[in-house]
Write a protein that holds these residues in place. Sequence first.
Motif, PDB file in Angstrom:
ATOM      1  N   LEU A 176       0.823  -1.204   0.000  1.00  0.00           N
ATOM      2  CA  LEU A 176       0.000   0.000   0.000  1.00  0.00           C
ATOM      3  C   LEU A 176       0.857   1.254   0.000  1.00  0.00           C
ATOM      4  CD1 LEU A 176      -2.842   1.245   0.193  1.00  0.00           C
ATOM      5  CD2 LEU A 176      -2.628   1.095   2.678  1.00  0.00           C
ATOM      6  N   LEU A 177       1.900   1.256   0.817  1.00  0.00           N
ATOM      7  CA  LEU A 177       2.771   2.426   0.877  1.00  0.00           C
ATOM      8  C   LEU A 177       3.574   2.604  -0.401  1.00  0.00           C
ATOM      9  CD1 LEU A 177       3.942   2.214   4.573  1.00  0.00           C
ATOM     10  CD2 LEU A 177       2.603   4.044   3.561  1.00  0.00           C
ATOM     11  N   CYS A 178       3.906   1.500  -1.060  1.00  0.00           N
ATOM     12  CA  CYS A 178       4.580   1.603  -2.359  1.00  0.00           C
ATOM     13  C   CYS A 178       3.682   2.309  -3.367  1.00  0.00           C
ATOM     14  CB  CYS A 178       4.951   0.212  -2.878  1.00  0.00           C
ATOM     15  SG  CYS A 178       6.324  -0.543  -2.004  1.00  0.00           S
ATOM     16  N   CYS A 179       2.399   1.953  -3.352  1.00  0.00           N
ATOM     17  CA  CYS A 179       1.449   2.548  -4.283  1.00  0.00           C
ATOM     18  C   CYS A 179       1.216   4.024  -3.979  1.00  0.00           C
ATOM     19  CB  CYS A 179       0.112   1.796  -4.231  1.00  0.00           C
ATOM     20  SG  CYS A 179       0.229   0.087  -4.778  1.00  0.00           S
ATOM     21  N   PHE A 186      13.929  -0.031   0.155  1.00  0.00           N
ATOM     22  CA  PHE A 186      13.550   1.328  -0.223  1.00  0.00           C
ATOM     23  C   PHE A 186      13.091   2.080   1.014  1.00  0.00           C
ATOM     24  CE2 PHE A 186       9.436  -0.647  -0.134  1.00  0.00           C
ATOM     25  CZ  PHE A 186       8.552   0.365   0.237  1.00  0.00           C
ATOM     26  N   GLN A 187      13.200   3.404   0.936  1.00  0.00           N
ATOM     27  CA  GLN A 187      12.754   4.300   2.000  1.00  0.00           C
ATOM     28  C   GLN A 187      12.003   5.454   1.342  1.00  0.00           C
ATOM     29  OE1 GLN A 187      15.140   7.361   4.618  1.00  0.00           O
ATOM     30  NE2 GLN A 187      15.438   5.316   5.515  1.00  0.00           N
ATOM     31  N   THR A 188      10.790   5.732   1.819  1.00  0.00           N
ATOM     32  CA  THR A 188       9.978   6.786   1.238  1.00  0.00           C
ATOM     33  C   THR A 188       9.363   7.645   2.324  1.00  0.00           C
ATOM     34  OG1 THR A 188       8.133   7.247  -0.283  1.00  0.00           O
ATOM     35  CG2 THR A 188       7.893   5.336   1.154  1.00  0.00           C
ATOM     36  N   ASN A 189       9.156   8.923   2.028  1.00  0.00           N
ATOM     37  CA  ASN A 189       8.604   9.882   2.972  1.00  0.00           C
ATOM     38  C   ASN A 189       7.135  10.151   2.653  1.00  0.00           C
ATOM     39  OD1 ASN A 189      11.260  10.342   4.139  1.00  0.00           O
ATOM     40  ND2 ASN A 189      11.702  11.491   2.279  1.00  0.00           N
ATOM     41  N   PHE A 190       6.377  10.475   3.697  1.00  0.00           N
ATOM     42  CA  PHE A 190       4.958  10.782   3.511  1.00  0.00           C
ATOM     43  C   PHE A 190       4.482  11.646   4.668  1.00  0.00           C
ATOM     44  CE2 PHE A 190       5.209   6.996   6.088  1.00  0.00           C
ATOM     45  CZ  PHE A 190       4.182   7.116   7.015  1.00  0.00           C
ATOM     46  N   GLY A 191       3.219  12.126   4.564  1.00  0.00           N
ATOM     47  CA  GLY A 191       2.642  12.902   5.661  1.00  0.00           C
ATOM     48  C   GLY A 191       2.509  14.376   5.366  1.00  0.00           C
ATOM     49  N   GLU A 245      10.261   2.409   5.675  1.00  0.00           N
ATOM     50  CA  GLU A 245      11.377   1.696   5.073  1.00  0.00           C
ATOM     51  C   GLU A 245      11.129   0.196   5.149  1.00  0.00           C
ATOM     52  OE1 GLU A 245      15.762   0.515   6.611  1.00  0.00           O
ATOM     53  OE2 GLU A 245      15.394   2.681   6.491  1.00  0.00           O
ATOM     54  N   ALA A 246      11.451  -0.513   4.084  1.00  0.00           N
ATOM     55  CA  ALA A 246      11.384  -1.975   4.068  1.00  0.00           C
ATOM     56  C   ALA A 246      12.616  -2.500   3.347  1.00  0.00           C
ATOM     57  CB  ALA A 246      10.119  -2.466   3.381  1.00  0.00           C
ATOM     58  N   SER A 247      13.227  -3.562   3.895  1.00  0.00           N
ATOM     59  CA  SER A 247      14.435  -4.109   3.273  1.00  0.00           C
ATOM     60  C   SER A 247      14.609  -5.564   3.673  1.00  0.00           C
ATOM     61  CB  SER A 247      15.676  -3.302   3.695  1.00  0.00           C
ATOM     62  OG  SER A 247      15.879  -3.387   5.087  1.00  0.00           O
ATOM     63  N   PHE A 255      15.606  -8.844   7.849  1.00  0.00           N
ATOM     64  CA  PHE A 255      14.384  -8.286   7.258  1.00  0.00           C
ATOM     65  C   PHE A 255      13.902  -7.179   8.186  1.00  0.00           C
ATOM     66  CE2 PHE A 255       9.599  -8.642   6.952  1.00  0.00           C
ATOM     67  CZ  PHE A 255       9.519  -7.931   5.770  1.00  0.00           C
ATOM     68  N   LYS A 256      13.741  -5.977   7.657  1.00  0.00           N
ATOM     69  CA  LYS A 256      13.368  -4.835   8.481  1.00  0.00           C
ATOM     70  C   LYS A 256      12.198  -4.079   7.862  1.00  0.00           C
ATOM     71  CE  LYS A 256      17.965  -4.200  10.470  1.00  0.00           C
ATOM     72  NZ  LYS A 256      17.548  -4.656  11.808  1.00  0.00           N
TER      73      LYS A 256
END
Length: 211
Positions: free
Chosen positions: A10-13, A146-151, A160-162, A203-204
């Motif tokens: 969902l966050l990727c989208c 990947f790491q992405t910002n939002f808000g 972040e997920a890896s 896995f994080k």
Amino acid sequence: MKQIYFLILLLCCMTTVKAQSNLTGLRAFVNVVSFSEPDGGPALGLEYRIKNNLSVALEGQWILYNLNHYERDNHGFRITPDIKFFLPGRSKHYKMFFAAQALYKQVNLYQNYIVPHIEDGRQVYEELKPYELQKQMFALGGRFGFQTNFGGENEKFFFEASVGLGLKWRWTHYNQDPPENSYKEGNDWFHVNSNDVLPDIPFKVRFGYRF
């Protein structure tokens, strides 16, 4: 775990496509996967983005329980430093990264042993006695994610997920060795021998705030 995977998707989208001019600064985060690890407990950390394409982070975990045996009085800690190299990507989006990480973990727990008592050459009774065991582990490896910002406009939050691959060195010792004629009560559903070299698959999933 299915809920975590769905949230990642969902966050990727929801990832925005606008370029971000400056990503540097301090961040604080929580690693939600740490609650479901065999040696589980809360994991918090700090990350400092030195440049748009480079950051360093330190994650610490307070170990409170063991998913093998909830009744055990597990206690310990884990420290995981890492350094991330971000890829510029499309329109200078520094989202995808490769990370090199190290890990040190120390856990103390009690294991019950059945100790036979011998008198005049024959066993007279058995005693159930706990012995404190210390597990230590050191690991080295790499992660890709990947790491992405939002808000909102300032995008003060990040996700972040890896996942990665590495090697871990594991060793154990008792503070007081059980007697040679004793044996451990029960068996773990998953067990590895002491002083082993094993593959490590970090896995994080991190949620955090940008200061």
